[in-house]
Design a protein around this motif. Structure first.
Motif, mmCIF file in Angstrom:
data_model
loop_
_atom_site.group_PDB
_atom_site.id
_atom_site.type_symbol
_atom_site.label_atom_id
_atom_site.label_comp_id
_atom_site.label_asym_id
_atom_site.label_seq_id
_atom_site.Cartn_x
_atom_site.Cartn_y
_atom_site.Cartn_z
ATOM 1 N N SER A 50 -7.607 -7.336 -4.316
ATOM 2 C CA SER A 50 -7.303 -6.389 -5.378
ATOM 3 C C SER A 50 -6.360 -7.064 -6.361
ATOM 4 O O SER A 50 -5.641 -8.006 -6.001
ATOM 5 C CB SER A 50 -6.650 -5.128 -4.785
ATOM 6 N N TYR A 67 -5.159 0.295 7.963
ATOM 7 C CA TYR A 67 -5.063 0.050 6.521
ATOM 8 C C TYR A 67 -3.744 -0.652 6.213
ATOM 9 O O TYR A 67 -2.814 -0.667 7.036
ATOM 10 C CB TYR A 67 -5.182 1.352 5.720
ATOM 11 N N PHE A 79 0.888 1.322 -2.707
ATOM 12 C CA PHE A 79 -0.567 1.380 -2.664
ATOM 13 C C PHE A 79 -1.068 1.251 -1.232
ATOM 14 O O PHE A 79 -0.404 0.666 -0.370
ATOM 15 C CB PHE A 79 -1.180 0.255 -3.511
ATOM 16 N N LYS A 80 -2.239 1.798 -1.010
ATOM 17 C CA LYS A 80 -2.934 1.684 0.266
ATOM 18 C C LYS A 80 -4.221 0.897 0.032
ATOM 19 O O LYS A 80 -4.913 1.109 -0.964
ATOM 20 C CB LYS A 80 -3.274 3.081 0.806
ATOM 21 N N TRP A 81 -4.518 -0.030 0.937
ATOM 22 C CA TRP A 81 -5.777 -0.781 0.832
ATOM 23 C C TRP A 81 -6.490 -0.763 2.166
ATOM 24 O O TRP A 81 -5.877 -0.992 3.221
ATOM 25 C CB TRP A 81 -5.529 -2.234 0.426
ATOM 26 N N GLU A 85 -12.435 1.629 0.934
ATOM 27 C CA GLU A 85 -12.069 2.240 -0.351
ATOM 28 C C GLU A 85 -11.344 1.304 -1.300
ATOM 29 O O GLU A 85 -11.146 1.629 -2.470
ATOM 30 C CB GLU A 85 -11.197 3.474 -0.103
ATOM 31 N N THR A 88 -5.836 2.204 -3.385
ATOM 32 C CA THR A 88 -5.607 3.531 -3.951
ATOM 33 C C THR A 88 -4.100 3.816 -3.910
ATOM 34 O O THR A 88 -3.364 3.229 -3.115
ATOM 35 C CB THR A 88 -6.339 4.631 -3.162
ATOM 36 N N VAL A 89 -3.642 4.719 -4.761
ATOM 37 C CA VAL A 89 -2.230 5.087 -4.755
ATOM 38 C C VAL A 89 -1.919 5.874 -3.488
ATOM 39 O O VAL A 89 -2.589 6.847 -3.159
ATOM 40 C CB VAL A 89 -1.868 5.930 -5.996
#
Length: 337
Positions: A50, A67, A79-81, A85, A88-89
Motif C-alpha cells: 500500500s 491483520y 490504518f488496518k491492512w 481488503e 482501510t482507516v
C-alpha cells in the motif's frame, strides 16, 4: 446441477487468482555476511502492499484478527491492512484529540498489542501511552506524566512478559521539537510498572526512539535517532525491572556521515535467534546477537524506513517506509510466534 458446478468452479478460480495477487516490488537485499542466507535470501522480493501515506510508522500484527495495524503520524490516523481488503482507516484521530493544529506529527506512533489483546499506542499529540480494546473501543491512559510533568511525545513501546511497559520519549511530536515551550521533561526511556508507577530507566540518550527486548528479555535494545550519534544501545534488564548501564551494541554513524545513507536508527524487531531487524541508514539493518552487520533490506530511492513488525506465521516482515507499507518473506521467525 451443472449450474451449481459452474458457480463453484468460478469461486475457486477467483479465489486462486486472489491468493496469487502480485504486488509491485522495489529495492534489494544487500548481503554483508554469508550467514544472512539462513535468514533472508538475497533474491527475496520486497513487495509494496500500500502507498500514499505521509509518514507510515508503528506496524503491529494482530494474530487473532490476522491483520496489520500501523500509524500515519502526520495524518493522525491508524490504518488496518489485510490481504483481502487492503488498507482501510481503523482509527482517526489516533493520537491528538485537541482543537486546531498541534504539530506536523500529532498522531499515534509506535503500537503494540498487550497481553490482554488490547492495542497500546504512543500518542504524540495527547502526550501519553494509551490502551484500547480492539473490539469495543474506548481508550484508557496508561501514563501521561512523570512526577507530574507531561511527557514530550511517547514514540515507541514494548511490553515485558511480566506486564510492565517500556517506552521512549523524544521531542518529535512537539510543534517546535526540543525547543518547544511546552516541554517539561528531558528525553528518556520510561517504565510503566504493573501497578501503574512510572519510572525513568535511562536518560543517557538525546534522541531515544525504537526499542525491543532480546528473546530472553535480559537485554533491552534502544535506537538513537541522531545524525552525530546514530547508535543502537543495549541495556541489561535487572530483576526489579530497572536497567543497568547501557553500552553501544551497533554504531551506524559512519553510514550516515561517511556513506550518506538515508535514514536514522528507528523502530526494530527481534527474531527468535536474537537477530535485530532494525530500521536505520539505508533500510532495515540485520544485525546478529553479537553485533555483526549481516545484511540490509534496502527500499532504495532515498526512501527512509521507520519501523517493522513480524506478521502472518511470524516469518513475514512488514516494513513501514515513508509513504509505503511493504513486506518481505524471510526464513526466520519473530518473537511471539
Amino acid at each position: 446441477m451443472k449450474k451449481k458446478l459452474t458457480t463453484f468452479l468460478t469461486v475457486v478460480t477467483m479465489s486462486t487468482i486472489h491468493a496469487q495477487k502480485v504486488y509491485p516490488t522495489l529495492g534489494k537485499i544487500t548481503q554483508f555476511d554469508t550467514t544472512l542466507g539462513s535468514l533472508l535470501p538475497v533474491d527475496s522480493r520486497i513487495e509494496i502492499l500500500s502507498s500514499g501515506y505521509v509518514w507510515s510508522e508503528g506496524p503491529i500484527w494482530n494474530k487473532k484478527g490476522k491483520y496489520l495495524l500501523f500509524s500515519d503520524v502526520p495524518a493522525n490516523t491508524i490504518f488496518k491492512w489485510d490481504e483481502s481488503e487492503g488498507a482501510t482507516v481503523f482509527l482517526s484521530p489516533s493520537g491528538y484529540t485537541g482543537l486546531g493544529e498541534y504539530s506536523d506529527e500529532p498522531g499515534s506512533n509506535g503500537l503494540t498489542i498487550n497481553k490482554k489483546g488490547e492495542l497500546v499506542a504512543c500518542e504524540h499529540g495527547d502526550r501519553r501511552v494509551s490502551s484500547m480494546s480492539l473490539t469495543k473501543g474506548g481508550k484508557r491512559t496508561l501514563a501521561d506524566n512523570y512526577k507530574g510533568k507531561r511527557f514530550n511525545s511517547p514514540n515507541d513501546v514494548v511490553q515485558h512478559s511480566g506486564g510492565a511497559y517500556y517506552f521512549t520519549d523524544p521531542p518529535y511530536g512537539l510543534a517546535k521539537k526540543d525547543k518547544d515551550p511546552s516541554r517539561e521533561l528531558e528525553f528518556g526511556v520510561y517504565r510503566i510498572g504493573t501497578d501503574g508507577e512510572v519510572t525513568l530507566v535511562a536518560n543517557d540518550l538525546i534522541r531515544p526512539n525504537g526499542l525491543a527486548f532480546s528473546p530472553d528479555e535480559k537485554t533491552l535494545y534502544v535506537a538513537q535517532s541522531h545524525e552525530e550519534s546514530a547508535i543502537y544501545m543495549a541495556y541489561p534488564v535487572n530483576e526489579d525491572g530497572s536497567l543497568g548501564k547501557g553500552s553501544i551494541f551497533f554504531d551506524a554513524t559512519s553510514m550516515v556521515k561517511n556513506e550518506q545513507l538515508t535514514g536514522l536508527p528507528d523502530g526494530m524487531k527481534i527474531d527468535k535467534k536474537g537477530n535485530l531487524f532494525a530500521t536505520g541508514p539505508g533500510g532495515v539493518l540485520i544485525i546478529s546477537p553479537a553485533g555483526k552487520l549481516l545484511g540490509r533490506i534496502e527500499i532504495g530511492g532515498g526512501i527512509p524506513t521507520s519501523n517493522c513488525a513480524w506478521g502472518d506465521d511470524g516469518s513475514t516482515l512488514y516494513i513501514t517506509a515513508d509513504m509505503y507499507l511493504c513486506r518481505v518473506k524471510t526464513l526466520t521467525t519473530g518473537i511471539g510466534f
